[in-house]
Every structure is written in C-alpha cells, then in structure tokens.
Design a protein around this motif. Structure first.
Motif, PDB file in Angstrom:
ATOM      1  N   THR A  55       0.853  -1.070  -0.031  1.00 55.59           N
ATOM      2  CA  THR A  55       0.258   0.260   0.070  1.00 55.59           C
ATOM      3  C   THR A  55       0.874   1.334  -0.489  1.00 55.59           C
ATOM      4  O   THR A  55       0.766   2.091  -0.931  1.00 55.59           O
ATOM      5  N   PHE A  56       2.065   1.541   0.998  1.00 57.70           N
ATOM      6  CA  PHE A  56       2.472   2.643   0.505  1.00 57.70           C
ATOM      7  C   PHE A  56       3.280   3.037  -0.551  1.00 57.70           C
ATOM      8  O   PHE A  56       3.745   3.872  -1.012  1.00 57.70           O
ATOM      9  N   VAL A  57       4.364   1.439  -1.140  1.00 56.35           N
ATOM     10  CA  VAL A  57       3.948   1.631  -2.624  1.00 56.35           C
ATOM     11  C   VAL A  57       3.630   2.559  -3.213  1.00 56.35           C
ATOM     12  O   VAL A  57       3.470   3.281  -4.432  1.00 56.35           O
ATOM     13  N   LYS A  58       1.948   1.765  -3.366  1.00 53.55           N
ATOM     14  CA  LYS A  58       0.887   2.422  -4.379  1.00 53.55           C
ATOM     15  C   LYS A  58       0.545   4.019  -3.912  1.00 53.55           C
ATOM     16  O   LYS A  58       0.182   4.490  -5.271  1.00 53.55           O
ATOM     17  N   ILE A  59       0.896   4.281  -2.947  1.00 58.05           N
ATOM     18  CA  ILE A  59       0.240   5.666  -2.880  1.00 58.05           C
ATOM     19  C   ILE A  59       1.334   6.646  -3.257  1.00 58.05           C
ATOM     20  O   ILE A  59       1.833   8.066  -1.908  1.00 58.05           O
ATOM     21  N   GLY A  60       2.561   6.161  -3.507  1.00 62.44           N
ATOM     22  CA  GLY A  60       3.880   7.110  -4.035  1.00 62.44           C
ATOM     23  C   GLY A  60       4.960   6.995  -2.704  1.00 62.44           C
ATOM     24  O   GLY A  60       5.966   7.494  -3.562  1.00 62.44           O
TER      25      GLY A  60
ATOM     26  N   GLY B 299       3.938   4.829  11.413  1.00 65.82           N
ATOM     27  CA  GLY B 299       4.713   3.286  11.713  1.00 65.82           C
ATOM     28  C   GLY B 299       2.806   2.928  11.823  1.00 65.82           C
ATOM     29  O   GLY B 299       2.322   2.698  12.861  1.00 65.82           O
ATOM     30  N   PRO B 300       2.626   3.412  10.756  1.00 68.26           N
ATOM     31  CA  PRO B 300       0.634   2.926  10.597  1.00 68.26           C
ATOM     32  C   PRO B 300       0.696   1.022  10.891  1.00 68.26           C
ATOM     33  O   PRO B 300       1.267   0.547  10.426  1.00 68.26           O
TER      34      PRO B 300
ATOM     35  N   GLU C 180      -4.944   4.110   8.839  1.00 64.80           N
ATOM     36  CA  GLU C 180      -4.134   4.779   9.177  1.00 64.80           C
ATOM     37  C   GLU C 180      -2.530   5.315   8.667  1.00 64.80           C
ATOM     38  O   GLU C 180      -2.621   6.471   8.083  1.00 64.80           O
ATOM     39  N   MET C 181      -2.139   4.739   7.225  1.00 63.66           N
ATOM     40  CA  MET C 181      -1.591   5.033   6.625  1.00 63.66           C
ATOM     41  C   MET C 181      -2.441   6.065   6.240  1.00 63.66           C
ATOM     42  O   MET C 181      -1.836   7.566   4.791  1.00 63.66           O
ATOM     43  N   MET C 182      -3.377   5.635   5.038  1.00 63.28           N
ATOM     44  CA  MET C 182      -3.951   6.410   4.090  1.00 63.28           C
ATOM     45  C   MET C 182      -4.448   7.636   4.891  1.00 63.28           C
ATOM     46  O   MET C 182      -4.577   9.148   4.274  1.00 63.28           O
TER      47      MET C 182
END
Length: 310
Positions: free
Chosen positions: A37-42, A279-280, A285-287
């Motif tokens: 997910t982290f990679v997907k959001i850039g 640190g999600p 939390e990451m979004m």
C-alpha cells in the motif's frame, strides 16, 4: 507524494518514510500489505535498523523486496552501531559488523541511506567519518546520516569531512514533532529544539523525524486528566504542549482535516527538507497520513502552532 533529495543518492526519497520497528516474518501477510500500500500511494523509503525486532525487520523487508523484485525502486534507510548491554558501540568494528549483517538480511549489496543509530561523544568524529567513508568507497553505502546526534556533533563531523575530502553526513534522523519532548523517550535520544530547527534551516540538511506524531499525542486519546500512558505523560505532558494541541485542533477545524494530520503537516512543512517516519498498524492509518501530506502550512502558521509566535 512529495520527494526529497539527499546528497549522494540518485533516487529521491518519499516525504513519508515507512517505519518498520515491529515487522517480522511471522506477520508477513500484514506487513506485505502495508508495504504494498505504501508503494501504491507513492512511498518508496523504508526505515529499519539492525536491532529492530531482533533483526527480523530487515529480514522480512528483504523477503518482500525479493518477492516483489523491486529493490531498485526502494530506498532503504537502515541504522547500525546501537549501544548494547555493555555500552556504546560507535566504532569502526561495530559499524562494519552491523552493516554486513544488515546487507545479508536485506538481501542486497548496498544500503541507500545508512545512519548511525546513536552517538558516542567520546569517539572523535575523525574515526567515525573515516570508517563510514571506507564503506561508501566500497559501494556498500550510497549516503550516510546520523540518528540521535546533536546538530553540534553533525556540524563537527561535516567540518572534518569537508577538510579531508570525505563525504559528510547527508541527513539527520531525530525526533521532530509539534509536541516538544520534556525529556528523551529513550536514553541517548535527541529531539529538535529551536536551535536545531534554525541549524537545519541554515544548512538545508534533510531531517527524517521519528515519532513525528508524538506517539499519538494529537490523536484525541490523551487529556491532562487522563495519564494512562506513563511514557507519553513523562515525555509530552506539559502546559505548552496542551496549548499546541489546542491550536492544532483549531486549525484542523478551520481546514476540515484531523488534528493529527495538522501535527504531521507541521513536520512536513518545515523551511528545510523534512520527512516523517510513520508506523501505521493498518491501511486506514496509512491513508490518513497520506492525506496529511497534502496540507500546506505557511511559516506564520508553523510558528503559531509551535508557540514561537504568540
């Protein structure tokens, strides 16, 4: 996502840095989803360390990069030479031992951003910079930095490097958050004070902040009469920090965002290159953190939030 440049590194670093101190192969499904997910959001910059989860953090990141075949797309920030039960380990042998172990765990032959996890003021900067530059020259490290070093020691080290034709520290990783620490979270840790902020503005050295959201101080879980978390009370409970929280709440309401997003935006909108370690525990939390990267604060707003302008 906004990208930062670090001297010595061809790749640019995402302003959000994914913290992985609890990652391990036993929960590979969860952490693979978070990294994907982290990679997907850039995002592309992942923070780990030789000591995290007893070495399992680096191991599972290596597993993920091997499975995704994305090593060249990822910026790895790892740290070594942390003290142990016998005391400080900031010396050439410990640096070498930890670095080689990290390379093996991560399944790579180089580290993008390598930081010393702690400082030992008893060791001359000449010894440290000479040792780190040997690994740069050997191709094992692209750029070097320091975690939990004071700005004075960073300046001393870089003055030595410049005078001797060596590469200096290209980034710092200390605690920078809207809530100011009353005392170190852990012994030997460094938090940014006003002098540190002024030095970073003057030098434009990138700062990657750990505990960028002050351990949830701005999440709404804490109030002056609710001292449930003794460490948060010890480090962040103060009259000035409650005022900073009040101002962050006010600005968040005006902007239509959450208070903790304002706290994150405070870190990301400094007048120097700044990234925030997050640190999600979940994709949600990451979004939330990702949305916080879109908030722009003026320098007047930063100073007002920080009580530097009352």
């Amino acid at each position: 996502m906004h990208l930062l440049e670090v001297d010595g590194l061809e790749k640019k670093c995402s302003q959000l840095v994914l913290g992985t101190d609890y990652y391990k192969p036993e929960i590979a499904g969860k952490v693979f989803e978070l990294m994907d997910t982290f990679v997907k959001i850039g995002g592309n910059t992942i923070d780990t360390a030789h000591i995290y989860a007893g070495g399992k953090s680096e191991t599972v990141i290596g597993m993920w990069m091997k499975e995704r075949k994305n090593r060249e797309d990822i910026v790895i920030l790892t740290k070594g030479a942390h003290h142990n039960q016998h005391g400080p380990r900031v010396n050439p042998q410990a640096i070498r031992d930890d670095l080689f172990t990290s390379l093996e765990r991560l399944g790579t032959d180089y580290i993008d951003l390598y930081a010393l996890h702690r400082d030992d003021p008893n060791i001359p900067v000449s010894v440290i910079m000479d040792a780190l530059n040997e690994h740069i020259q050997a191709g094992r490290i692209r750029a070097i930095g320091a975690s939990n070093w004071t700005w004075q020691r960073l300046q001393e080290a870089n003055d030595y490097a410049k005078s001797n034709g060596l590469r200096g520290f290209a980034f710092s990783s200390i605690n920078l958050s809207l809530a100011k620490a009353n005392e170190p979270w852990w012994a030997g840790c460094v938090s940014a004070d006003n002098e540190t902020l002024d030095w970073h503005e003057k030098t434009q050295m990138p700062l990657f902040s750990w505990s960028s959201q002050a351990r949830g101080f701005f999440s709404g879980r804490f109030t002056p009469d609710k001292p449930d978390d003794k460490d948060v009370v010890r480090v962040f409970f103060s009259d000035d920090n409650w005022e900073r929280l009040r101002r962050a709440e006010q600005l968040a309401k005006e902007r239509g965002v959450s208070t903790i997003q304002i706290a994150l935006a405070y870190v990301l909108n400094q007048p120097f290159p700044a990234g925030a370690l997050i640190g999600p525990q979940s994709v949600d939390e990451m979004m939330s953190s990702h949305a916080g990267t879109n908030i722009r604060l003026t320098q007047d707003e930063l100073r007002w939030l920080d009580l530097r302008s009352r």
